[in-house]
Design a protein around this motif. Structure first.
Motif, PDB file in Angstrom:
ATOM      1  N   LEU A 134      78.563  64.635  36.021  1.00 27.45           N
ATOM      2  CA  LEU A 134      78.392  64.212  34.632  1.00 27.45           C
ATOM      3  C   LEU A 134      79.758  63.817  34.079  1.00 27.45           C
ATOM      4  O   LEU A 134      80.690  64.618  34.066  1.00 27.45           O
ATOM      5  CB  LEU A 134      77.793  65.339  33.788  1.00 27.45           C
ATOM      6  CG  LEU A 134      77.661  65.052  32.290  1.00 27.45           C
ATOM      7  CD1 LEU A 134      76.713  63.882  32.045  1.00 27.45           C
ATOM      8  CD2 LEU A 134      77.183  66.298  31.534  1.00 27.45           C
ATOM      9  N   LEU A 135      79.865  62.561  33.636  1.00 23.79           N
ATOM     10  CA  LEU A 135      81.092  62.049  33.038  1.00 23.79           C
ATOM     11  C   LEU A 135      80.809  61.742  31.578  1.00 23.79           C
ATOM     12  O   LEU A 135      79.838  61.038  31.266  1.00 23.79           O
ATOM     13  CB  LEU A 135      81.552  60.776  33.751  1.00 23.79           C
ATOM     14  CG  LEU A 135      81.672  60.835  35.277  1.00 23.79           C
ATOM     15  CD1 LEU A 135      82.038  59.469  35.828  1.00 23.79           C
ATOM     16  CD2 LEU A 135      82.699  61.885  35.697  1.00 23.79           C
ATOM     17  N   THR A 136      81.636  62.248  30.664  1.00 22.05           N
ATOM     18  CA  THR A 136      81.428  61.977  29.248  1.00 22.05           C
ATOM     19  C   THR A 136      82.755  61.632  28.592  1.00 22.05           C
ATOM     20  O   THR A 136      83.784  62.211  28.920  1.00 22.05           O
ATOM     21  CB  THR A 136      80.797  63.178  28.512  1.00 22.05           C
ATOM     22  OG1 THR A 136      81.716  64.281  28.511  1.00 22.05           O
ATOM     23  CG2 THR A 136      79.501  63.605  29.166  1.00 22.05           C
ATOM     24  N   ALA A 137      82.704  60.700  27.664  1.00 19.47           N
ATOM     25  CA  ALA A 137      83.877  60.308  26.882  1.00 19.47           C
ATOM     26  C   ALA A 137      83.454  60.263  25.426  1.00 19.47           C
ATOM     27  O   ALA A 137      82.556  59.504  25.064  1.00 19.47           O
ATOM     28  CB  ALA A 137      84.393  58.948  27.342  1.00 19.47           C
ATOM     29  N   GLN A 138      84.084  61.086  24.574  1.00 23.18           N
ATOM     30  CA  GLN A 138      83.655  61.262  23.193  1.00 23.18           C
ATOM     31  C   GLN A 138      84.806  60.940  22.241  1.00 23.18           C
ATOM     32  O   GLN A 138      85.537  61.830  21.814  1.00 23.18           O
ATOM     33  CB  GLN A 138      83.191  62.714  22.965  1.00 23.18           C
ATOM     34  CG  GLN A 138      82.077  63.181  23.867  1.00 23.18           C
ATOM     35  CD  GLN A 138      80.730  62.592  23.490  1.00 23.18           C
ATOM     36  OE1 GLN A 138      80.596  61.940  22.461  1.00 23.18           O
ATOM     37  NE2 GLN A 138      79.723  62.815  24.312  1.00 23.18           N
ATOM     38  N   SER A 196      92.798  61.824  25.143  1.00 20.09           N
ATOM     39  CA  SER A 196      93.470  60.534  25.144  1.00 20.09           C
ATOM     40  C   SER A 196      93.218  59.858  23.801  1.00 20.09           C
ATOM     41  O   SER A 196      92.289  60.218  23.077  1.00 20.09           O
ATOM     42  CB  SER A 196      92.953  59.655  26.286  1.00 20.09           C
ATOM     43  OG  SER A 196      93.588  58.394  26.285  1.00 20.09           O
ATOM     44  N   VAL A 197      94.045  58.865  23.466  1.00 16.83           N
ATOM     45  CA  VAL A 197      93.886  58.172  22.189  1.00 16.83           C
ATOM     46  C   VAL A 197      93.170  56.839  22.335  1.00 16.83           C
ATOM     47  O   VAL A 197      92.823  56.206  21.354  1.00 16.83           O
ATOM     48  CB  VAL A 197      95.263  57.926  21.520  1.00 16.83           C
ATOM     49  CG1 VAL A 197      95.922  59.237  21.179  1.00 16.83           C
ATOM     50  CG2 VAL A 197      96.159  57.068  22.398  1.00 16.83           C
ATOM     51  N   ASP A 198      92.948  56.381  23.543  1.00 19.59           N
ATOM     52  CA  ASP A 198      92.379  55.043  23.729  1.00 19.59           C
ATOM     53  C   ASP A 198      91.409  55.043  24.906  1.00 19.59           C
ATOM     54  O   ASP A 198      91.821  54.983  26.062  1.00 19.59           O
ATOM     55  CB  ASP A 198      93.503  54.028  23.973  1.00 19.59           C
ATOM     56  CG  ASP A 198      92.975  52.607  24.042  1.00 19.59           C
ATOM     57  OD1 ASP A 198      91.851  52.364  23.559  1.00 19.59           O
ATOM     58  OD2 ASP A 198      93.688  51.737  24.587  1.00 19.59           O
ATOM     59  N   PHE A 199      90.104  55.131  24.594  1.00 24.01           N
ATOM     60  CA  PHE A 199      89.098  55.110  25.649  1.00 24.01           C
ATOM     61  C   PHE A 199      87.750  54.744  25.043  1.00 24.01           C
ATOM     62  O   PHE A 199      87.585  54.741  23.824  1.00 24.01           O
ATOM     63  CB  PHE A 199      89.016  56.457  26.374  1.00 24.01           C
ATOM     64  CG  PHE A 199      88.696  57.626  25.479  1.00 24.01           C
ATOM     65  CD1 PHE A 199      87.391  58.088  25.347  1.00 24.01           C
ATOM     66  CD2 PHE A 199      89.703  58.292  24.787  1.00 24.01           C
ATOM     67  CE1 PHE A 199      87.092  59.175  24.539  1.00 24.01           C
ATOM     68  CE2 PHE A 199      89.410  59.387  23.978  1.00 24.01           C
ATOM     69  CZ  PHE A 199      88.104  59.820  23.851  1.00 24.01           C
ATOM     70  N   ASN A 200      86.817  54.423  25.881  1.00 15.97           N
ATOM     71  CA  ASN A 200      85.494  53.973  25.451  1.00 15.97           C
ATOM     72  C   ASN A 200      84.476  55.107  25.542  1.00 15.97           C
ATOM     73  O   ASN A 200      84.506  55.907  26.480  1.00 15.97           O
ATOM     74  CB  ASN A 200      85.021  52.800  26.316  1.00 15.97           C
ATOM     75  CG  ASN A 200      85.906  51.586  26.174  1.00 15.97           C
ATOM     76  OD1 ASN A 200      85.891  50.915  25.156  1.00 15.97           O
ATOM     77  ND2 ASN A 200      86.711  51.297  27.188  1.00 15.97           N
ATOM     78  N   ARG A 201      83.547  55.124  24.578  1.00 12.80           N
ATOM     79  CA  ARG A 201      82.492  56.130  24.592  1.00 12.80           C
ATOM     80  C   ARG A 201      81.528  55.870  25.749  1.00 12.80           C
ATOM     81  O   ARG A 201      81.109  54.739  25.993  1.00 12.80           O
ATOM     82  CB  ARG A 201      81.704  56.106  23.288  1.00 12.80           C
ATOM     83  CG  ARG A 201      80.581  57.155  23.224  1.00 12.80           C
ATOM     84  CD  ARG A 201      79.613  56.831  22.108  1.00 12.80           C
ATOM     85  NE  ARG A 201      80.268  56.875  20.828  1.00 12.80           N
ATOM     86  CZ  ARG A 201      80.395  57.980  20.088  1.00 12.80           C
ATOM     87  NH1 ARG A 201      79.903  59.114  20.519  1.00 12.80           N
ATOM     88  NH2 ARG A 201      81.008  57.937  18.911  1.00 12.80           N
ATOM     89  N   ALA A 202      81.182  56.929  26.467  1.00  4.16           N
ATOM     90  CA  ALA A 202      80.232  56.765  27.573  1.00  4.16           C
ATOM     91  C   ALA A 202      79.718  58.123  28.027  1.00  4.16           C
ATOM     92  O   ALA A 202      80.393  59.140  27.893  1.00  4.16           O
ATOM     93  CB  ALA A 202      80.892  56.053  28.757  1.00  4.16           C
ATOM     94  N   ILE A 203      78.505  58.118  28.565  1.00  4.16           N
ATOM     95  CA  ILE A 203      77.940  59.250  29.293  1.00  4.16           C
ATOM     96  C   ILE A 203      77.383  58.671  30.586  1.00  4.16           C
ATOM     97  O   ILE A 203      76.532  57.774  30.546  1.00  4.16           O
ATOM     98  CB  ILE A 203      76.830  59.954  28.497  1.00  4.16           C
ATOM     99  CG1 ILE A 203      77.370  60.501  27.177  1.00  4.16           C
ATOM    100  CG2 ILE A 203      76.213  61.082  29.322  1.00  4.16           C
ATOM    101  CD1 ILE A 203      76.301  61.090  26.274  1.00  4.16           C
ATOM    102  N   VAL A 209      72.956  56.294  35.896  1.00  3.40           N
ATOM    103  CA  VAL A 209      72.622  55.926  34.523  1.00  3.40           C
ATOM    104  C   VAL A 209      73.885  56.024  33.676  1.00  3.40           C
ATOM    105  O   VAL A 209      74.622  57.012  33.776  1.00  3.40           O
ATOM    106  CB  VAL A 209      71.539  56.837  33.918  1.00  3.40           C
ATOM    107  CG1 VAL A 209      71.179  56.368  32.509  1.00  3.40           C
ATOM    108  CG2 VAL A 209      70.298  56.873  34.788  1.00  3.40           C
ATOM    109  N   ALA A 210      74.133  55.009  32.859  1.00  3.05           N
ATOM    110  CA  ALA A 210      75.244  55.035  31.910  1.00  3.05           C
ATOM    111  C   ALA A 210      74.694  54.846  30.500  1.00  3.05           C
ATOM    112  O   ALA A 210      73.860  53.960  30.267  1.00  3.05           O
ATOM    113  CB  ALA A 210      76.259  53.951  32.232  1.00  3.05           C
TER     114      ALA A 210
END
Length: 323
Positions: A134-138, A196-203, A209-210
């Motif tokens: 599971l990869l998440t970016a919030q 981090s200060v610069d990244f895209n939202r994703a699960i 599935v993304a």
């Protein structure tokens, strides 16, 4: 009154059954012959055989029947909800097998979902089926308590199944107590967390599935709702996975240790007040008797200090930490 009687008779009483109850109640028909109406009344506990007179029946207290009937139905509903929640885990191996035999075809496999609750409903079975990673970016800063509580439940369940988990947050969460405790908890269970200060939202779930944000402008009426794309196209999921890996390498490792919010100068605070009031750089510069370039430079400093990716996140940070 037993559960079996209620389960067989949980629909509303028929008019004929109600009429028969009234005839038994008034002794107009104390000995009703066998019929579906009599069996229904017996099943829900509205009549019972007379204790002393053979072949006769007595009417029972309707209030007690109401309480018993409702209680049994509520118990049944609770059991059905538990069974419904267990369906994804029971069929997880079959779902994985199906997706292996029927992979997504190029050009299909993108679904738009609008509204927080609809997104959450669509996301829940996917997270319940996560087996490997599971990869998440919030990029939203500290989350509300109810969202963080849901994250605890989901994340610990994923980790409990032996799946790997990596998460990226904004640096501003390092001063938020609840998020610190979440990070410490999941880290102890084997997850990895970075900021981090610069990244895209994703699960991204098992690289199959993304779930990503919809970046096209909202053209409907009113305030833009939460919108997400559920992507199952193999090539697109791989693309979003590579973007996550790029952002992951740039991010800083965090184990949940709390860091105090940065101390701000009076000038920094006055700029933040102006931004929170919706003022432009030139307006703030005129009020503070400094140049517009100086305002822009200090905003950049504030973004770096607070870990905000843009001015909107900076104003949000200020509202939570001192505004």
């Amino acid at each position: 009154m037993g559960n079996s009687g209620v389960s067989e008779s949980r629909l509303f009483l028929t008019p004929a059954a109600k009429a028969l109850y009234l005839r038994v109640l008034t002794a107009e028909e104390p000995s009703p012959p066998p019929s579906p109406e009599r069996e229904q009344l017996l099943g829900v506990g509205l009549i019972a055989p007379h204790p002393h007179r053979e072949a006769e029946y007595v009417a029972l207290d309707v209030q007690e029947t109401v309480r018993d009937w409702q209680g049994n139905l509520q118990a049944m509903a609770s059991q059905l909800l538990l069974e419904a929640q267990s369906v994804p885990s029971q069929l997880r191996d079959l779902l994985t097998a199906w997706q292996r035999v029927h992979p997504s075809r190029p050009g299909v496999g993108v679904e738009y979902v609008t509204g927080y609750e609809a997104i959450n409903r669509a996301l829940t079975p996917l997270l319940d089926s996560c087996q490997k990673e599971l990869l998440t970016a919030q990029p939203t800063g500290p989350r509300p308590a109810e969202m963080l509580a849901l994250s605890y439940q989901r994340d610990l369940a994923v980790l409990g199944r032996g799946a790997r988990m990596r998460t990226i947050y904004l640096p501003s969460v390092r001063s938020d107590g609840p998020t610190c405790r979440w990070a410490q908890t999941v880290t102890e269970q084997g997850a990895q967390v970075r900021t981090s200060v610069d990244f895209n939202r994703a699960i991204i779930i098992d690289r199959r599935v993304a779930v990503v944000s919809v970046l096209t402008p909202w053209e409907g009426d009113g305030r833009a709702p939460d919108r997400a794309m559920f992507v199952t196209d193999e090539g697109l999921v791989a693309l979003f996975g590579s973007i996550f890996e790029r952002d992951w390498v740039r991010a800083q490792i965090w184990d949940g240790s709390r860091q105090d919010a940065p101390r701000l100068t009076d000038g920094h605070q006055r700029i933040l007040v102006g931004l929170s009031q919706g003022k432009e750089y030139d307006e703030i510069a005129e009020e503070l008797a400094i140049s517009k370039r100086t305002v822009a430079s200090r905003v950049a400093e504030l973004r770096s200090l607070t870990g905000s990716a843009n001015v909107v996140q900076l104003v949000y940070w200020w509202a939570r930490n001192g505004g």
